[in-house]
Design a protein around this motif. Structure first.
Motif, mmCIF file in Angstrom:
data_model
loop_
_atom_site.group_PDB
_atom_site.id
_atom_site.type_symbol
_atom_site.label_atom_id
_atom_site.label_comp_id
_atom_site.label_asym_id
_atom_site.label_seq_id
_atom_site.Cartn_x
_atom_site.Cartn_y
_atom_site.Cartn_z
ATOM 1 N N SER A 95 0.767 -1.400 0.138
ATOM 2 C CA SER A 95 0.319 0.304 -0.391
ATOM 3 C C SER A 95 0.735 0.865 0.087
ATOM 4 N N SER A 96 2.255 1.270 0.465
ATOM 5 C CA SER A 96 3.070 2.359 0.748
ATOM 6 C C SER A 96 4.244 2.150 -0.052
ATOM 7 N N TYR A 97 4.654 1.247 -1.519
ATOM 8 C CA TYR A 97 5.333 1.166 -2.129
ATOM 9 C C TYR A 97 5.185 1.838 -3.601
ATOM 10 N N LEU A 98 6.684 2.752 -3.769
ATOM 11 C CA LEU A 98 6.366 3.657 -4.730
ATOM 12 C C LEU A 98 5.839 2.740 -5.942
ATOM 13 N N ASP A 99 4.401 3.741 -6.635
ATOM 14 C CA ASP A 99 4.206 2.736 -7.851
ATOM 15 C C ASP A 99 3.284 4.609 -8.638
ATOM 16 N N ASP A 100 4.093 5.924 -8.209
ATOM 17 C CA ASP A 100 3.804 6.949 -8.933
ATOM 18 C C ASP A 100 4.446 7.852 -7.830
ATOM 19 N N ASP A 101 5.117 8.970 -8.393
ATOM 20 C CA ASP A 101 5.714 10.051 -8.541
ATOM 21 C C ASP A 101 4.873 10.866 -7.152
ATOM 22 N N LEU A 102 3.889 10.759 -7.471
ATOM 23 C CA LEU A 102 2.862 11.849 -6.230
ATOM 24 C C LEU A 102 2.579 11.060 -4.813
ATOM 25 N N LYS A 103 2.758 10.063 -4.689
ATOM 26 C CA LYS A 103 3.543 10.080 -3.120
ATOM 27 C C LYS A 103 3.996 10.728 -2.739
ATOM 28 N N THR A 104 3.918 11.030 -1.234
ATOM 29 C CA THR A 104 4.347 11.654 0.117
ATOM 30 C C THR A 104 4.983 10.766 0.710
ATOM 31 N N CYS A 105 4.034 9.602 0.968
ATOM 32 C CA CYS A 105 5.069 8.563 1.965
ATOM 33 C C CYS A 105 5.682 7.416 1.346
ATOM 34 N N LYS A 106 5.810 6.991 1.232
ATOM 35 C CA LYS A 106 6.790 6.054 0.015
ATOM 36 C C LYS A 106 7.927 5.082 0.959
ATOM 37 N N ILE A 107 7.702 3.593 0.074
ATOM 38 C CA ILE A 107 8.285 2.742 0.629
ATOM 39 C C ILE A 107 8.832 2.260 -1.016
ATOM 40 N N PHE A 108 10.068 2.220 -1.118
ATOM 41 C CA PHE A 108 10.263 1.793 -2.029
ATOM 42 C C PHE A 108 12.073 1.091 -2.236
ATOM 43 N N THR A 109 12.724 0.133 -3.445
ATOM 44 C CA THR A 109 14.045 -0.202 -2.657
ATOM 45 C C THR A 109 15.266 0.861 -3.670
ATOM 46 N N SER A 110 16.194 0.482 -3.664
ATOM 47 C CA SER A 110 17.338 0.785 -4.262
ATOM 48 C C SER A 110 17.256 2.541 -4.311
ATOM 49 N N SER A 111 16.994 3.003 -5.099
ATOM 50 C CA SER A 111 16.224 4.888 -5.150
ATOM 51 C C SER A 111 15.069 5.137 -6.328
ATOM 52 N N LEU A 112 15.218 6.233 -6.467
ATOM 53 C CA LEU A 112 13.949 6.784 -6.732
ATOM 54 C C LEU A 112 13.820 6.698 -8.483
ATOM 55 N N ARG A 113 15.206 6.416 -8.772
ATOM 56 C CA ARG A 113 15.593 5.959 -9.893
ATOM 57 C C ARG A 113 15.024 4.935 -10.501
ATOM 58 N N TYR A 114 14.892 3.620 -10.063
ATOM 59 C CA TYR A 114 15.175 2.030 -10.138
ATOM 60 C C TYR A 114 15.044 1.857 -11.720
ATOM 61 N N GLU A 115 14.087 2.740 -12.584
ATOM 62 C CA GLU A 115 13.832 1.708 -13.319
ATOM 63 C C GLU A 115 14.963 2.354 -14.532
ATOM 64 N N THR A 116 15.814 3.292 -13.919
ATOM 65 C CA THR A 116 16.475 4.228 -15.178
ATOM 66 C C THR A 116 17.810 3.666 -14.559
ATOM 67 N N GLU A 117 18.241 3.283 -13.003
ATOM 68 C CA GLU A 117 19.632 3.062 -12.702
ATOM 69 C C GLU A 117 20.291 1.854 -13.460
ATOM 70 N N LYS A 118 21.420 2.065 -13.443
ATOM 71 C CA LYS A 118 22.306 0.921 -13.832
ATOM 72 C C LYS A 118 22.647 -0.210 -12.875
ATOM 73 N N VAL A 119 22.584 0.699 -11.863
ATOM 74 C CA VAL A 119 23.004 -0.614 -10.972
ATOM 75 C C VAL A 119 21.952 -0.571 -9.941
ATOM 76 N N HIS A 120 21.676 -1.515 -9.358
ATOM 77 C CA HIS A 120 20.707 -1.457 -8.021
ATOM 78 C C HIS A 120 21.764 -1.008 -6.574
ATOM 79 N N LEU A 121 21.296 -0.918 -4.982
ATOM 80 C CA LEU A 121 21.616 -0.731 -3.861
ATOM 81 C C LEU A 121 20.812 -1.890 -3.442
ATOM 82 N N TRP A 122 21.239 -1.907 -2.743
ATOM 83 C CA TRP A 122 20.961 -3.199 -1.826
ATOM 84 C C TRP A 122 20.434 -2.573 -0.184
#
Length: 337
Positions: A95-122
């Motif tokens: 319910s809090s997972y980042l699926d759009d940029d409009l969410k004020t409170c976000k749970i996400f993995t790696s970074s806010l640029r997951y889809e475009t980053e070359k290497v993901h963060l642990w």
């Protein structure tokens, strides 16, 4: 949701898209010794606290504070609530997972640029604004049920601590009293980073080398080491001291101080046996706040002459530069006559 590192189980190897290039992965620098030269400043000792903070901010860009007035039991309780967020059932985290940029409170993995980053963060992360409290608190997680009350009370105390530290810094820089008591500290963001055990921590990173685009960061660690600071081209580890906060000078404060204070580059490494959780409180200006080098500070150190800019413009340039400080400063330089 399947992207969350904390949702993986029995993983035996690091996926290829989490492996950093040899020149940026920690490798043999994974277990660097704790640095005993990083200053530990007692805020109860007003004799020379200001001078100690300025010296630490000039030489390291990092220091730890003790006797800061926030009780240890409240620190432990708040950290426990933060950890519970990542232990909640999948449907809650979804319910809090980042699926759009409009969410004020976000749970996400790696970074806010997951889809475009070359290497993901642990790492997995929870991020939301916290000041002014009345503007944001109702958007925070509803579970754990104590989250809003506990974190709300704690964040108010952290904001007050940040104001105390910035007052000491303005005194040490010979700025007018209350220099930072305005839109320069108009916002605060909470970023909780959760680093699960990694099967091969020498290959990956929880956070890469970076500077923070804020005034100061107040960091609460959970007792598991992982924070490293670059000092004289060498990585040193910051010991997670009980009842201490790590204070990190942000890139904005380096700009405002005309380079008298430094924003040190730092990173987070992982380990193979323990989950690490840290909570960063970023004290920052309001979006439309005008940022400029302090006029009352003399020019030294060949610091570039920068134009005035709105904080939201700075953030855009900061993330466009992908951590390249030279590129960022070039974009902010005042036009030459």
């Amino acid at each position: 949701m399947e992207k969350l590192v904390s949702n993986w189980s029995n993983i035996q190897s690091v996926p290829e898209n989490y492996i950093f290039p040899p020149e940026t992965r920690p490798g043999e620098d994974l277990k660097v010794p704790f640095s005993h030269s990083i200053p530990i400043i007692d805020l109860n000792d007003r004799t020379n606290t200001t001078q100690q903070i300025i010296k630490a901010a000039r030489e390291f860009g990092f220091f730890q504070v003790i006797n800061h007035g926030i009780p240890l039991n409240e620190m432990k309780e708040t950290m426990s609530v933060f950890k519970q967020v990542f232990q909640m059932p999948d449907e809650y985290k979804h319910s809090s997972y980042l699926d759009d940029d409009l969410k004020t409170c976000k749970i996400f993995t790696s970074s806010l640029r997951y889809e475009t980053e070359k290497v993901h963060l642990w790492r997995d992360s929870l991020r939301h604004p916290s000041h002014p409290l009345e503007q944001w608190q109702h958007l925070w997680p509803q579970n754990p049920i104590t989250y809003r009350e506990c974190v709300g009370n704690f964040s108010v105390k952290i904001k007050d601590l940040g104001s105390r530290i910035l007052d000491l810094i303005s005194e040490g820089l010979d700025l007018k009293c209350g220099y930072f008591d305005n839109d320069l500290t108009g916002s605060m963001i909470i970023s909780v980073n959760h680093y699960p055990p990694c099967p091969k921590p020498s290959l990956t990173l929880g956070l890469p080398k970076h500077k923070d685009p804020y005034l100061i960061t107040i960091l609460m660690q959970d007792g598991v080491s992982g924070l490293q600071v670059l000092k004289d081209a060498t990585w040193v580890a910051v010991e997670p001291l009980p009842h201490a906060f790590v204070i990190n000078i942000g890139h904005l404060l380096e700009i405002i101080s005309k380079g008298k204070l430094i924003s040190a580059e730092h990173r987070a490494v992982t380990n193979s046996s323990h989950t690490r959780t840290s909570a960063a409180f970023f004290i920052a200006p309001s979006d439309d706040c005008l940022i400029e080098p302090a006029q009352d500070i003399s020019d030294e150190n060949d610091h570039p002459i920068l134009k005035s800019f709105k904080y939201k413009e700075f953030l855009k340039e900061f993330f466009n530069a992908h951590g390249d400080t030279d590129l960022l400063l070039k974009s902010l330089e005042a036009p030459k006559n």
